[in-house]
Design a protein around this motif. Structure first.
Motif, mmCIF file in Angstrom:
data_model
loop_
_atom_site.group_PDB
_atom_site.id
_atom_site.type_symbol
_atom_site.label_atom_id
_atom_site.label_comp_id
_atom_site.label_asym_id
_atom_site.label_seq_id
_atom_site.Cartn_x
_atom_site.Cartn_y
_atom_site.Cartn_z
ATOM 1 N N THR A 566 0.843 -1.198 0.000
ATOM 2 C CA THR A 566 0.000 0.000 0.000
ATOM 3 C C THR A 566 0.878 1.248 0.000
ATOM 4 O O THR A 566 1.975 1.256 0.560
ATOM 5 N N TYR A 568 0.595 5.302 1.151
ATOM 6 C CA TYR A 568 -0.213 6.234 1.934
ATOM 7 C C TYR A 568 0.170 7.666 1.598
ATOM 8 O O TYR A 568 1.288 7.958 1.151
ATOM 9 N N HIS A 570 0.288 11.344 3.564
ATOM 10 C CA HIS A 570 0.170 12.094 4.819
ATOM 11 C C HIS A 570 0.195 13.584 4.495
ATOM 12 O O HIS A 570 1.141 14.084 3.883
ATOM 13 N N THR A 580 -3.795 11.057 7.526
ATOM 14 C CA THR A 580 -3.160 10.076 6.653
ATOM 15 C C THR A 580 -4.244 9.270 5.952
ATOM 16 O O THR A 580 -5.204 8.830 6.587
ATOM 17 N N GLU A 581 -4.102 9.096 4.650
ATOM 18 C CA GLU A 581 -5.095 8.359 3.882
ATOM 19 C C GLU A 581 -4.399 7.455 2.872
ATOM 20 O O GLU A 581 -3.195 7.602 2.606
ATOM 21 N N VAL A 582 -5.145 6.517 2.330
ATOM 22 C CA VAL A 582 -4.601 5.591 1.343
ATOM 23 C C VAL A 582 -4.484 6.288 -0.008
ATOM 24 O O VAL A 582 -5.427 6.923 -0.485
ATOM 25 N N GLU A 585 -3.601 1.036 -3.074
ATOM 26 C CA GLU A 585 -3.565 -0.175 -2.254
ATOM 27 C C GLU A 585 -3.674 -1.420 -3.115
ATOM 28 O O GLU A 585 -3.921 -1.350 -4.320
#
Length: 713
Positions: A566, A568, A570, A580-582, A585
């Motif tokens: 994945t 991420y 930030h 913080t999000e994806v 993925e």
């Protein structure tokens, strides 16, 4: 309860079981140096509680103060013995030095009527002088510590007997008193017996000297390996000499307090104290082999011996039985010390790796006809070769404004290739540790993540300087995670802040792959501000955070989580700052370094490709646990690392295209890539070359330095 809900709860309990593993806690506890005396400490508490239960008035304040006053003198002798044992030697003369100092202090004070200050100095000087003789013979003349101090013991014991006969009658008739003398013997300091308070001060100073000072480090190094210490430039002879001087001084201090407390000297004073002191230090966890031990451990052992002997005497047992018990304790302690010192590392190794459950969805198709952006092809096999067989493991590569190519190597070097075809190779910097991720700052300094060392910088002239090698410690972790173990990749924000990942806090550079077998959240994202020289951990408990890239607009930082497949994002600015999000993925492989592309997207290197077998094993920690216990490392199951792969993403995290080297003909383990003026340069952790492929649709003028900091005239 329905079958479905029962299954969900069972899965949750199973995940929690592996996440909060008792084995993990035990392995980290055993790995702590302060856990080595845990058993002696528990034994000490147990003895105190036992004698408090079976002995009348034992657990009273008055008795505790009296016991503390009596114990302090033995504590000085125990510390004296501990110093010599840590140095790899022994001092069997501490009991005799104690007895001689006791007699000398009484003669100086009672018969010669010297001032108390002069008595103290003279008594301690006698101990230091005897220690100097031992230290000279052992350190400079290289005699055996056991035989040397045994002879000193015999000579001093005979001297004490002769002087005792000569001064016994005058001392028995003397009656001089002094307030200062009484304070030494029966006085109080901050509601503690004076000798116990001074012992505490000495213990604190001794602890800091041993653990926080160069002389202490030198002493421990000599005890571990005298030959290696000498090769490291340590003045072994001088350190040993000063160690025995200190041992004699401390033993004499115990004798001084003993004289001030009891005002008498007998022929049996100090007899057997060397055995008691040796028992104490070994029982407390000071290794007889040398090189391991602390003042605190010596005092824990001394308390055990003192409480045991004192308690048996109070219960009416004869002295012979107490001596027998002490001898038995010494034998057991020596046996445990030898056995544990030999097998502690093996015991920790067997339980240290604690796999956890990692559940990934089915991998997207990578087949050539799969119709996805990840479809396998042969584009990397057409790459040009740079520095073939001239470079070992270029984990990351980067180019400067002058089109020169830099890479780190397994030897701890940063190489620079220049010339029209990069034919000129030179060593730009010898950092020492393994150079990993790299980035140029606004002033063209090369910022480098160095495995095992931290974050370093190299000026354009090749001068190396340290940026940071530590961050704040996590209060709830047993392991001291303030030291940077595996700084992995870095990038620099517009304000100059260096954002970098630390892949794992549990493993070192040589054993990073064990983190993949374990699959735990052992990593973190860290920021270093060069203006304030402050380092802070921004994201904790990340799963092997790897590649780091500041977004094109400078408002967020992208970082990869290798074992979770994945990427991420930030946010560092804007309304989402701190969130913080994806970003992307369920990748088909394990992401490594991540860098910008000229069209506003991002290039990603995948160091390994997922397989159904390994995905299945990641869901079953017990299988991986049995694997590492029962199979040699060359038979373990790993992710596929024989297929080089680079993927391109747009700003939204959508995969656009990929480049492959099936079978790893040229680039088996791709860990990095950089776009520069229409070319994509390729590095790999295990490769013997740097590759480059032409990007026909890329901006032929675009380069990273200008994209980050603007063009320089």
């Amino acid at each position: 309860m329905s079958v479905a809900s029962s299954s969900v709860n069972g899965g949750l309990l199973r995940r929690l079981r592996y996440r909060y593993s008792a084995r993990l806690l035990l392995s980290e506890l055993l790995g702590k140096r302060w856990m080595e005396p845990a058993i002696p400490f528990a034994l000490m508490i147990g003895l105190i509680v036992w004698f408090s239960m079976v002995t009348t008035n034992y657990a009273t304040l008055g008795n505790a103060q009296q016991l503390g006053r009596e114990f302090a003198e033995a504590g000085f002798v125990a510390i004296a013995m501990a110093l010599t044992v840590i140095s790899g030697g022994i001092d069997l003369s501490v009991g005799a030095v104690f007895a001689l100092a006791n007699l000398a202090a009484l003669v100086f004070f009672q018969l010669y009527q010297w001032p108390v200050g002069l008595v103290i100095v003279a008594t301690l000087a006698i101990g230091a002088g005897i220690g100097a003789i031992n230290g000279f013979l052992i350190g400079y003349m290289r005699t055996r510590p056991f035989l040397t101090t045994l002879v000193t013991l015999i000579v001093l014991r005979a001297t004490v007997d002769l002087l005792g006969q000569h001064f016994s009658i005058p001392l028995a008739m003397a009656s001089r008193t002094s307030w200062t003398w009484d304070v030494l013997g029966v006085g109080w300091i901050a509601k503690l017996p004076s000798n116990l308070a001074i012992l505490g001060i000495v213990a604190i100073v001794g602890h800091f000297l041993l653990s926080r000072s160069r002389p202490g480090w030198h002493l421990t190094a000599i005890g571990s390996s005298r030959k290696a210490a000498r090769h490291a430039g340590i003045r072994v002879e001088r350190v040993l000499f000063l160690t025995y001087v200190m041992s004699g001084t401390l033993a004499a201090a115990g004798g001084l307090f003993y004289a001030a407390r009891l005002q008498s000297s007998g022929s049996d004073t100090g007899i057997g104290w060397e055995i008691s002191a040796l028992t104490a230090v070994v029982l407390g966890g000071v290794s007889l082999a040398g090189g391991r031990g602390t003042v605190a451990r010596a005092l824990i052992g001394a308390v055990i011996v003192f409480v045991l002997v004192n308690g048996l005497v109070r219960m009416g047992f004869p002295g012979a039985l107490s001596s027998t018990a002490l001898g038995a304790v010494l034998l057991i302690a020596v046996g445990i010390d030898v056995k544990w010192a030999k097998n502690r590392g093996k015991a920790i190794q067997k339980i240290y790796v604690n796999p956890t459950m990692v559940e990934l969805p089915p991998s997207p198709s990578i087949t050539a006809d799969g119709g996805t952006a990840f479809a396998e092809n042969t584009r990397l096999q057409a790459s040009e070769e740079i520095g073939l067989n001239q470079v070992q493991g270029p984990e990351d590569i980067i180019l400067d404004r002058q089109d020169r190519l830099y890479c780190g190597t397994r030897e701890g070097w940063v190489l620079r290739f220049s010339g029209p075809n990069f034919e000129h190779r030179e060593v730009f910097a010898r950092i020492g540790g393994r150079p990993l991720g790299m980035a140029f700052d606004r002033d063209d300094n090369l910022i480098v993540c160095v495995g095992g060392m931290g974050l370093y910088g190299v000026t354009p002239a090749g001068k190396i300087y340290k940026c940071t090698d530590q961050t704040q410690r996590s209060l709830l972790k047993l392991n001291d995670d303030s030291r940077l173990r595996l700084a992995d990749d870095c990038d620099i924000a517009p304000d100059g802040t260096v954002w970098f990942s630390e892949a794992t806090i549990r493993y070192e550079m040589h054993s990073w792959f064990l983190d993949g077998i374990e699959g735990r959240a052992n990593g973190r994202l860290i920021a270093w501000n060069p203006k304030t020289n402050k380092t802070r951990t921004v994201i904790k408990n990340a799963v092997f955070p790897n590649g780091v890239c500041v977004a094109h607009d400078g408002r967020s930082v992208l970082f990869c989580s290798s074992w979770l497949c994945t990427i991420y994002r930030h946010w560092i600015e804007g309304p989402k700052a701190g969130q913080t999000e994806v970003f992307a993925e369920n990748l088909p492989g394990y992401p490594d370094n991540l860098n910008r592309s000229s069209d506003g997207g991002y290039w990603l290197a995948m160091v390994g490709i997922r397989s159904p077998t390994f995905d299945l094993m990641m869901r079953h920690p017990d299988v991986r646990q049995r694997m590492i216990k029962q199979l040699p490392p060359d038979e373990w199951v790993y992710p596929g690392i024989n297929n080089g792969c680079i993927v391109k993403f747009d700003e939204s995290g959508r995969a656009l295209e990929s480049m492959w080297d099936p079978g790893g003909t040229k680039h088996a383990t791709v860990t990095s890539m950089r776009e520069h003026k229409g070319w994509l340069y390729i590095g790999g952790l295990e490769n013997n070359r740097i590759g480059r492929v032409r990007l026909p649709d890329a901006d032929p003028a675009w380069n990273g330095c200008d994209a980050y900091w603007g063009a320089k005239s």
